[in-house]
Design an enzyme around this catalytic site. Structure first.
Site, mmCIF file in Angstrom:
data_model
loop_
_atom_site.group_PDB
_atom_site.id
_atom_site.type_symbol
_atom_site.label_atom_id
_atom_site.label_comp_id
_atom_site.label_asym_id
_atom_site.label_seq_id
_atom_site.Cartn_x
_atom_site.Cartn_y
_atom_site.Cartn_z
ATOM 1 N N GLU A 103 43.434 39.749 48.345
ATOM 2 C CA GLU A 103 41.969 39.829 48.281
ATOM 3 C C GLU A 103 41.526 39.347 46.914
ATOM 4 O O GLU A 103 42.160 39.678 45.908
ATOM 5 C CB GLU A 103 41.508 41.287 48.472
ATOM 6 N N TYR A 115 44.667 29.640 44.346
ATOM 7 C CA TYR A 115 45.236 29.919 45.674
ATOM 8 C C TYR A 115 45.051 28.729 46.616
ATOM 9 O O TYR A 115 45.974 28.367 47.359
ATOM 10 C CB TYR A 115 44.594 31.170 46.276
HETATM 11 C C1 COA Z 1 43.710 33.681 38.076
HETATM 12 C C2 COA Z 1 44.750 33.536 36.961
HETATM 13 C C3 COA Z 1 46.000 34.325 37.336
HETATM 14 C C4 COA Z 1 45.109 32.051 36.831
HETATM 15 O O1 COA Z 1 46.080 31.932 35.805
HETATM 16 P P1 COA Z 1 46.070 30.682 34.791
HETATM 17 O O2 COA Z 1 47.308 30.745 33.986
HETATM 18 O O3 COA Z 1 44.781 30.655 34.063
HETATM 19 O O4 COA Z 1 46.094 29.469 35.848
HETATM 20 P P2 COA Z 1 46.744 28.036 35.633
HETATM 21 O O5 COA Z 1 46.565 27.582 34.222
HETATM 22 O O6 COA Z 1 48.113 28.034 36.197
HETATM 23 O O7 COA Z 1 45.792 27.175 36.552
HETATM 24 C C5 COA Z 1 46.057 27.086 37.938
HETATM 25 C C6 COA Z 1 44.829 26.589 38.637
HETATM 26 O O8 COA Z 1 43.796 27.567 38.494
HETATM 27 C C7 COA Z 1 42.550 26.887 38.450
HETATM 28 N N1 COA Z 1 41.935 27.108 37.155
HETATM 29 C C8 COA Z 1 42.525 27.395 35.971
HETATM 30 N N2 COA Z 1 41.602 27.527 35.019
HETATM 31 C C9 COA Z 1 40.392 27.322 35.617
HETATM 32 C C10 COA Z 1 39.033 27.349 35.183
HETATM 33 N N3 COA Z 1 38.708 27.588 33.901
HETATM 34 N N4 COA Z 1 38.064 27.133 36.094
HETATM 35 C C11 COA Z 1 38.360 26.887 37.391
HETATM 36 N N5 COA Z 1 39.644 26.866 37.866
HETATM 37 C C12 COA Z 1 40.629 27.075 36.994
HETATM 38 C C13 COA Z 1 42.831 25.425 38.612
HETATM 39 O O9 COA Z 1 42.822 25.135 39.977
HETATM 40 C C14 COA Z 1 44.226 25.316 38.075
HETATM 41 O O10 COA Z 1 44.931 24.215 38.532
HETATM 42 P P3 COA Z 1 44.837 22.815 37.733
HETATM 43 O O11 COA Z 1 45.155 23.116 36.303
HETATM 44 O O12 COA Z 1 45.876 21.968 38.415
HETATM 45 O O13 COA Z 1 43.446 22.328 37.934
HETATM 46 C C15 COA Z 1 44.184 34.000 35.600
HETATM 47 O O14 COA Z 1 42.971 33.322 35.371
HETATM 48 C C16 COA Z 1 43.947 35.489 35.510
HETATM 49 O O15 COA Z 1 44.840 36.249 35.172
HETATM 50 N N6 COA Z 1 42.713 35.938 35.781
HETATM 51 C C17 COA Z 1 42.352 37.351 35.658
HETATM 52 C C18 COA Z 1 43.017 38.164 36.744
HETATM 53 C C19 COA Z 1 42.684 37.632 38.108
HETATM 54 O O16 COA Z 1 41.574 37.187 38.380
HETATM 55 N N7 COA Z 1 43.674 37.712 39.003
HETATM 56 C C20 COA Z 1 43.489 37.297 40.376
HETATM 57 C C21 COA Z 1 42.985 38.447 41.186
HETATM 58 S S1 COA Z 1 42.829 38.005 42.891
#
Ligand code: COA
Length: 155
Positions: A103, A115
């Site tokens: 979710e 995702y």
């Molecule tokens: C969601 C989360 C786990 C992603 O981790 P991350 O290390 O920032 O992600 P990545 O650097 O591997 O990026 C993966 C993809 O996420 C998306 N993404 C990353 N940063 C983004 C931004 N600022 N805006 C939009 N999409 C973004 C992109 O699709 C990216 O792929 P791309 O680099 O090929 O375009 C992280 O932002 C997080 O911990 N967020 C807070 C907790 C959370 O929301 N967890 C999910 C609950 S369901």
């Protein structure tokens, strides 16, 4: 980035990451309950042994429920989220899960993008599921089907 199973002594660092990255972070009790319940939880750490991300997955029959995935705010946007998600998909495949479900808040576009890029689809919406600054917020239920298409082929 290296990874290993989450231990009780990791919980303080894990909670600090939660608090750095979420408006509504999990409590220490939430994480400890998951460990006690035997859910699959891993931490990702750098060369200085600092934990930079983690995930927690609950196996429910033939489904893997992704309960939490989080990357430390300071290192977000550098690919660790995708690395963690890839490991979750590998784990779900290893345990022969047919589906990964999760979710995500409607406003959490970053996570949804992650995702979707990994092949997840939107399955349904749970209206007003989460507390939010404006009252309540919907949860989007997303899933990744792991059953090979050939499984369904009729001879
Ligand atoms: C969601 C989360 C786990 C992603 O981790 P991350 O290390 O920032 O992600 P990545 O650097 O591997 O990026 C993966 C993809 O996420 C998306 N993404 C990353 N940063 C983004 C931004 N600022 N805006 C939009 N999409 C973004 C992109 O699709 C990216 O792929 P791309 O680099 O090929 O375009 C992280 O932002 C997080 O911990 N967020 C807070 C907790 C959370 O929301 N967890 C999910 C609950 S369901």
């Amino acid at each position: 980035m290296k990874s290993r199973l989450m231990q009780q002594h990791d919980v303080a660092q894990v909670i600090a990451i939660e608090q750095s990255a979420n408006h509504y972070p999990w409590s220490q009790q939430n994480v400890e309950d998951c460990l006690k319940s035997g859910y699959h939880a891993c931490v990702f750490y750098d060369q200085a042994d600092e934990i930079l991300g983690f995930f927690i997955v609950q196996q429910v029959v033939d489904e893997a429920h992704l309960l939490n995935i989080c990357v430390k705010l300071r290192v977000q946007g550098q690919g660790l989220g995708r690395e963690i998600l890839d490991q979750i998909i590998d784990y779900a495949t290893e345990i022969s899960a047919a589906l990964i479900v999760l979710e995500v808040r409607r406003s959490n576009h970053r996570a949804q993008q992650l995702y979707l890029q990994a092949g997840f689809n939107e399955m349904s919406v749970r209206t007003d599921y989460y507390p939010s600054e404006n009252g309540r917020e919907d949860a989007i239920l997303m899933g990744l089907d792991l059953v090979p298409t050939s499984f369904f082929k009729v001879n």
